[in-house]
Scaffold this motif. Structure first.
Motif, PDB file in Angstrom:
ATOM      1  N   SER A   5       0.841  -1.193   0.000  1.00 49.15           N
ATOM      2  CA  SER A   5       0.000   0.000   0.000  1.00 49.15           C
ATOM      3  C   SER A   5       0.875   1.241   0.000  1.00 49.15           C
ATOM      4  N   VAL A   6       0.444   2.231  -0.764  1.00 50.52           N
ATOM      5  CA  VAL A   6       1.197   3.477  -0.859  1.00 50.52           C
ATOM      6  C   VAL A   6       0.404   4.584  -0.182  1.00 50.52           C
ATOM      7  N   ILE A   7       1.055   5.295   0.721  1.00 49.76           N
ATOM      8  CA  ILE A   7       0.450   6.448   1.365  1.00 49.76           C
ATOM      9  C   ILE A   7       0.739   7.639   0.446  1.00 49.76           C
ATOM     10  N   ARG A   8      -0.306   8.340   0.025  1.00 52.57           N
ATOM     11  CA  ARG A   8      -0.113   9.426  -0.952  1.00 52.57           C
ATOM     12  C   ARG A   8      -0.017  10.812  -0.335  1.00 52.57           C
ATOM     13  N   ARG A   9      -0.829  11.105   0.679  1.00 51.45           N
ATOM     14  CA  ARG A   9      -0.849  12.435   1.303  1.00 51.45           C
ATOM     15  C   ARG A   9      -0.974  12.268   2.824  1.00 51.45           C
ATOM     16  N   PRO A  10       0.139  11.980   3.493  1.00 54.01           N
ATOM     17  CA  PRO A  10       0.082  11.692   4.927  1.00 54.01           C
ATOM     18  C   PRO A  10      -0.157  12.943   5.780  1.00 54.01           C
ATOM     19  N   VAL A  11      -1.045  12.783   6.760  1.00 55.15           N
ATOM     20  CA  VAL A  11      -1.291  13.810   7.776  1.00 55.15           C
ATOM     21  C   VAL A  11      -1.455  13.102   9.122  1.00 55.15           C
ATOM     22  N   LEU A  12      -1.074  13.790  10.183  1.00 54.02           N
ATOM     23  CA  LEU A  12      -1.267  13.212  11.506  1.00 54.02           C
ATOM     24  C   LEU A  12      -2.752  13.069  11.786  1.00 54.02           C
ATOM     25  N   ALA A  13      -3.109  12.018  12.491  1.00 52.05           N
ATOM     26  CA  ALA A  13      -4.506  11.824  12.896  1.00 52.05           C
ATOM     27  C   ALA A  13      -4.905  12.977  13.817  1.00 52.05           C
ATOM     28  N   ALA A  14      -6.190  13.254  13.881  1.00 46.21           N
ATOM     29  CA  ALA A  14      -6.694  14.404  14.642  1.00 46.21           C
ATOM     30  C   ALA A  14      -6.253  14.386  16.104  1.00 46.21           C
ATOM     31  N   HIS A  15      -6.117  13.226  16.682  1.00 47.23           N
ATOM     32  CA  HIS A  15      -5.781  13.105  18.099  1.00 47.23           C
ATOM     33  C   HIS A  15      -4.276  13.007  18.355  1.00 47.23           C
ATOM     34  N   THR A  16      -3.464  13.147  17.324  1.00 44.81           N
ATOM     35  CA  THR A  16      -2.022  12.945  17.435  1.00 44.81           C
ATOM     36  C   THR A  16      -1.281  14.245  17.160  1.00 44.81           C
ATOM     37  N   ARG A  17      -0.214  14.482  17.911  1.00 42.98           N
ATOM     38  CA  ARG A  17       0.623  15.636  17.608  1.00 42.98           C
ATOM     39  C   ARG A  17       2.093  15.298  17.854  1.00 42.98           C
ATOM     40  N   TYR A  18       2.937  15.971  17.105  1.00 42.28           N
ATOM     41  CA  TYR A  18       4.382  15.843  17.260  1.00 42.28           C
ATOM     42  C   TYR A  18       4.840  16.875  18.295  1.00 42.28           C
ATOM     43  N   VAL A  46       7.764  12.625  10.055  1.00 41.92           N
ATOM     44  CA  VAL A  46       6.517  13.057  10.694  1.00 41.92           C
ATOM     45  C   VAL A  46       6.332  14.569  10.594  1.00 41.92           C
ATOM     46  N   GLN A  47       7.400  15.311  10.757  1.00 36.35           N
ATOM     47  CA  GLN A  47       7.291  16.774  10.715  1.00 36.35           C
ATOM     48  C   GLN A  47       6.863  17.284   9.340  1.00 36.35           C
ATOM     49  N   LEU A  48       6.992  16.457   8.318  1.00 33.46           N
ATOM     50  CA  LEU A  48       6.595  16.844   6.966  1.00 33.46           C
ATOM     51  C   LEU A  48       5.212  16.305   6.576  1.00 33.46           C
ATOM     52  N   CYS A  49       4.557  15.599   7.480  1.00 39.26           N
ATOM     53  CA  CYS A  49       3.249  15.006   7.184  1.00 39.26           C
ATOM     54  C   CYS A  49       2.140  16.029   7.388  1.00 39.26           C
ATOM     55  N   ASP A  50       1.982  16.883   6.406  1.00 38.51           N
ATOM     56  CA  ASP A  50       0.988  17.949   6.498  1.00 38.51           C
ATOM     57  C   ASP A  50       0.028  17.924   5.311  1.00 38.51           C
ATOM     58  N   GLY A  51      -0.080  16.781   4.665  1.00 40.70           N
ATOM     59  CA  GLY A  51      -0.969  16.648   3.526  1.00 40.70           C
ATOM     60  C   GLY A  51      -0.280  16.812   2.183  1.00 40.70           C
ATOM     61  N   ARG A  52       1.020  17.148   2.222  1.00 39.01           N
ATOM     62  CA  ARG A  52       1.749  17.225   0.949  1.00 39.01           C
ATOM     63  C   ARG A  52       1.898  15.816   0.389  1.00 39.01           C
ATOM     64  N   HIS A  84       3.556   2.071   9.067  1.00 41.80           N
ATOM     65  CA  HIS A  84       3.585   1.699  10.487  1.00 41.80           C
ATOM     66  C   HIS A  84       2.734   2.675  11.309  1.00 41.80           C
ATOM     67  N   LEU A  85       2.874   3.962  11.032  1.00 44.09           N
ATOM     68  CA  LEU A  85       2.105   4.967  11.772  1.00 44.09           C
ATOM     69  C   LEU A  85       0.619   4.912  11.434  1.00 44.09           C
ATOM     70  N   VAL A  86       0.280   4.595  10.184  1.00 47.82           N
ATOM     71  CA  VAL A  86      -1.129   4.425   9.799  1.00 47.82           C
ATOM     72  C   VAL A  86      -1.716   3.221  10.540  1.00 47.82           C
ATOM     73  N   GLU A  87      -0.980   2.122  10.587  1.00 46.09           N
ATOM     74  CA  GLU A  87      -1.446   0.914  11.274  1.00 46.09           C
ATOM     75  C   GLU A  87      -1.694   1.173  12.762  1.00 46.09           C
ATOM     76  N   ARG A  92      -2.978   9.360   8.930  1.00 46.07           N
ATOM     77  CA  ARG A  92      -3.978   8.946   7.942  1.00 46.07           C
ATOM     78  C   ARG A  92      -3.543   9.460   6.573  1.00 46.07           C
ATOM     79  N   ASP A  93      -4.110   8.860   5.556  1.00 45.03           N
ATOM     80  CA  ASP A  93      -3.826   9.269   4.196  1.00 45.03           C
ATOM     81  C   ASP A  93      -4.919  10.219   3.741  1.00 45.03           C
ATOM     82  N   ASP A  94      -4.585  11.478   3.564  1.00 40.59           N
ATOM     83  CA  ASP A  94      -5.568  12.493   3.201  1.00 40.59           C
ATOM     84  C   ASP A  94      -6.052  12.328   1.765  1.00 40.59           C
ATOM     85  N   ALA A  95      -5.420  11.450   0.993  1.00 39.47           N
ATOM     86  CA  ALA A  95      -5.820  11.202  -0.399  1.00 39.47           C
ATOM     87  C   ALA A  95      -7.071  10.328  -0.468  1.00 39.47           C
ATOM     88  N   GLU A  96      -7.385   9.657   0.610  1.00 41.83           N
ATOM     89  CA  GLU A  96      -8.524   8.724   0.605  1.00 41.83           C
ATOM     90  C   GLU A  96      -9.828   9.435   0.877  1.00 41.83           C
TER      91      GLU A  96
END
Length: 96
Positions: A5-18, A46-52, A84-87, A92-96
């Motif tokens: 599976s390919v993650i296309r646009r990763p973003v942190l889940a709503a309840h998660t923060r770095y 993780v610091q770059l997971c902002d939907g890009r 691993h972080l999605v599992e 989450r993958d914002d592309a979905e």
């Protein structure tokens, strides 16, 4: 999630923060159930997971490296970290 599976646009889940914990000198992902410590590589991802897009994410990582490596060499490692972080429900993958 399967290993191919390919993650296309990763973003942190709503309840998660770095966060950077100065006291413990460590990168962390915090969420209601707890916290995980990230190594420097995972923190950089993780610091770059902002939907890009993951292509943009990998390009940004390559630009940060002291000794750049081809993006193609990083792709599998980045995707593995993201999967691993999605599992774990932390990303989450914002592309979905």
């Amino acid at each position: 999630m399967s290993e191919d599976s390919v993650i296309r646009r990763p973003v942190l889940a709503a309840h998660t923060r770095y966060r950077w914990d100065k006291l413990r000198d460590q990168h962390q992902l915090v969420f209601p159930e707890g916290m995980i410590v990230l190594n420097d590589s995972a923190a950089a991802i993780v610091q770059l997971c902002d939907g890009r897009s993951t292509d943009e994410l990998i390009a940004a990582l390559v630009a940060k490296l002291k000794d750049p490596v081809p993006a193609s060499e990083l792709s599998d490692d980045v995707q593995g970290c993201l999967r691993h972080l999605v599992e774990r429900g932390l990303l989450r993958d914002d592309a979905e």
